[in-house]
Motif scaffolding. Structure first.
Motif, mmCIF file in Angstrom:
data_model
loop_
_atom_site.group_PDB
_atom_site.id
_atom_site.type_symbol
_atom_site.label_atom_id
_atom_site.label_comp_id
_atom_site.label_asym_id
_atom_site.label_seq_id
_atom_site.Cartn_x
_atom_site.Cartn_y
_atom_site.Cartn_z
ATOM 1 N N ALA A 193 -17.521 15.134 17.097
ATOM 2 C CA ALA A 193 -16.474 15.228 18.121
ATOM 3 C C ALA A 193 -17.064 15.437 19.506
ATOM 4 C CB ALA A 193 -15.516 16.363 17.778
ATOM 5 N N MET A 194 -18.195 16.127 19.587
ATOM 6 C CA MET A 194 -18.802 16.384 20.894
ATOM 7 C C MET A 194 -19.140 15.092 21.629
ATOM 8 S SD MET A 194 -21.273 19.737 20.490
ATOM 9 C CE MET A 194 -22.420 18.972 19.344
ATOM 10 N N THR A 195 -19.459 14.045 20.865
ATOM 11 C CA THR A 195 -19.828 12.775 21.495
ATOM 12 C C THR A 195 -18.637 12.074 22.138
ATOM 13 O OG1 THR A 195 -19.482 11.445 19.492
ATOM 14 C CG2 THR A 195 -21.632 12.495 19.750
ATOM 15 N N LYS A 196 -17.418 12.537 21.832
ATOM 16 C CA LYS A 196 -16.211 11.885 22.344
ATOM 17 C C LYS A 196 -15.594 12.617 23.539
ATOM 18 C CE LYS A 196 -15.262 10.217 17.675
ATOM 19 N NZ LYS A 196 -14.321 10.235 16.528
ATOM 20 N N LEU A 197 -16.211 13.723 23.937
ATOM 21 C CA LEU A 197 -15.593 14.544 24.979
ATOM 22 C C LEU A 197 -15.470 13.816 26.305
ATOM 23 C CD1 LEU A 197 -17.159 18.064 24.309
ATOM 24 C CD2 LEU A 197 -14.849 17.259 23.769
#
Length: 435
Positions: free
Chosen positions: A167-171
């Motif tokens: 999810a961090m890659t989509k922030l």
């Protein structure tokens, strides 16, 4: 929205300190909370986390939420850091998520008097990006319920699963969309114990893996989204040397914050990212770097991994099993490859002021010289190296200075200790550099 820039007042968090919120069988179940909120100076963390999740028994969490509200209402105005309680949450359990929402409602209730001193909440066990949005929606509901400004409560998450790591890659794509308030995100915190469980990782001893990848990925995601990254707990609380090694490795990844489990760890982590009081030289001795001893300006190596002998024709340098016969220039070149200098705060300020003066005079780059006299087995050799400073070098060295400036501006309770570490003069000059 420029999400590469910080969106909160603090640009750095060195210390993330958790405290149980309620304990059963004691006269005052909030005793540890009262101790935490009373910390000052280097013992006080940048972010204090009254922990109503893992640190508090499930049967005590209702009382724990009430204790947070009561203790923060009484002492929050005087606490020198930020206050971010951790509530319960789980990506796979709607009941737990709703329980976390109820805890936030209890703590943030204006009638309880704590909300003026609460900076945000920490959400554990998050999953994919949709789960982060669910948490964000609960924050918005709390703000709406109590008439708080939208986005005024910061949200920090603990990355404890592969889904959260992804999810961090989509922030960068999600923050700033009109369908969410993810701009409220503040810290990305690594929860390596549950992450290990989620990854089904096994080590022969049962100890935690080093997880260099998640530490790098969290730091990278925080940088890309304008957030702050914080490493997980180091649970061998007696191993201060190991704690320092962990912090040093983290700092090379841009991961300047770390979880602290005790006031002693808080002190170490508060000082760890700051430049040292005095500069010192290191030498590579086998598989480790050894600090050289300063003997009246001469840097002395006293180990047995490196040897130096002066001969009629020059020198014999022994490094481990290698024996090198060298002339004057050769021994200096070999020793320069082995040594490095760790600058003090004063050294960094001196260099930055010199570069600023050169830039003001119209020069874009200047050479800075580092020199030392090395003594190995009683043999002394003078070495020096020139490092070219340009604008990129200057900006890179602004990171520790910016950290210091952020600390000084946000932690007036540490002013006396910082002045004692560096001197009033160096502190004053450090605050002026870059301005």
């Amino acid at each position: 929205m420029g999400i590469d820039k910080r969106t909160h007042d603090r640009e750095f968090v060195r210390t993330f300190f958790t405290t149980p919120t309620a304990e059963k069988g004691v006269e005052d179940s909030a005793k540890k909370l009262r101790g935490g909120i009373g910390l000052r100076g280097m013992q006080a963390p940048d972010v204090w986390v009254p922990d109503n999740e893992d640190a508090t028994a499930p049967s005590m969490r209702g009382e724990g939420a009430e204790n947070i509200a009561k203790v923060v209402a009484e002492g929050g105005a005087d606490f020198p850091g930020e206050i971010h309680p951790r509530v319960v949450w789980h990506r796979d359990d709607p009941e737990t998520r709703y329980e976390g929402f109820e805890q936030m409602l209890t703590i943030a209730d204006p009638e309880r008097g704590a909300i003026d001193h609460i900076d945000g909440f920490v959400i554990p066990e998050v999953g994919d990006i949709d789960d982060w949005k669910k948490a964000d929606e609960f924050f918005t509901l709390v703000e709406t319920e109590y008439g708080l400004a939208e986005g005024s409560l910061a949200m920090s998450v603990i990355v404890e699963s592969g889904a959260a790591e992804q999810a961090m890659t989509k922030l960068r794509d999600e923050m700033g969309k009109p369908t969410n308030n993810l701009q409220r995100l503040f810290m990305l915190v690594i929860g390596e114990v549950d992450y290990t469980k989620d990854m089904r990782a096994i080590t022969p001893t049962g100890s935690l893996p080093s997880w260099d990848e998640i530490r790098h990925n969290t730091s990278s995601a925080a940088s890309a989204a304008g957030l702050i990254s914080v490493d997980g707990p180091y649970d061998d609380i007696r191993d201060i040397e190991g704690y320092h090694e962990r912090m040093t490795d983290n700092q090379s990844k841009g991961l300047l914050g770390i979880w602290s489990l005790t006031p002693t760890q808080v002190v170490e982590a508060n000082k760890g990212p700051l430049p040292p009081e005095d500069g010192y030289w290191l030498i590579e001795a086998g598989d480790r770097e050894v600090k050289l001893e300063d003997d009246d300006g001469v840097q002395v190596y006293r180990g047995d991994r490196i040897g130096l002998e002066e001969t009629d024709d020059g020198y014999v340098l022994t490094v481990g099993g290698d024996r090198l016969e060298l002339d004057d220039d050769g021994v200096r070149e070999e020793l320069l490859d082995l040594v490095s200098y760790v600058p003090s705060m004063g050294d960094i300020v001196d260099s930055m002021e010199e570069f600023e003066a050169a830039k003001e005079a119209g020069r874009g780059a200047i050479a800075m010289t580092q020199a030392a006299t090395l003594r190995i087995d009683g043999v002394e050799v003078d070495v020096e190296r020139d490092r070219m400073w340009d604008e990129a070098t200057y900006q890179a060295l602004m990171v520790p200075i910016s950290l210091f400036q952020d600390v000084y501006e946000n932690r007036p309770d540490q002013h006396e200790e910082l002045a004692a570490m560096y001197s009033e003069d160096v502190v004053e000059r450090a605050m002026d550099v870059g301005n």
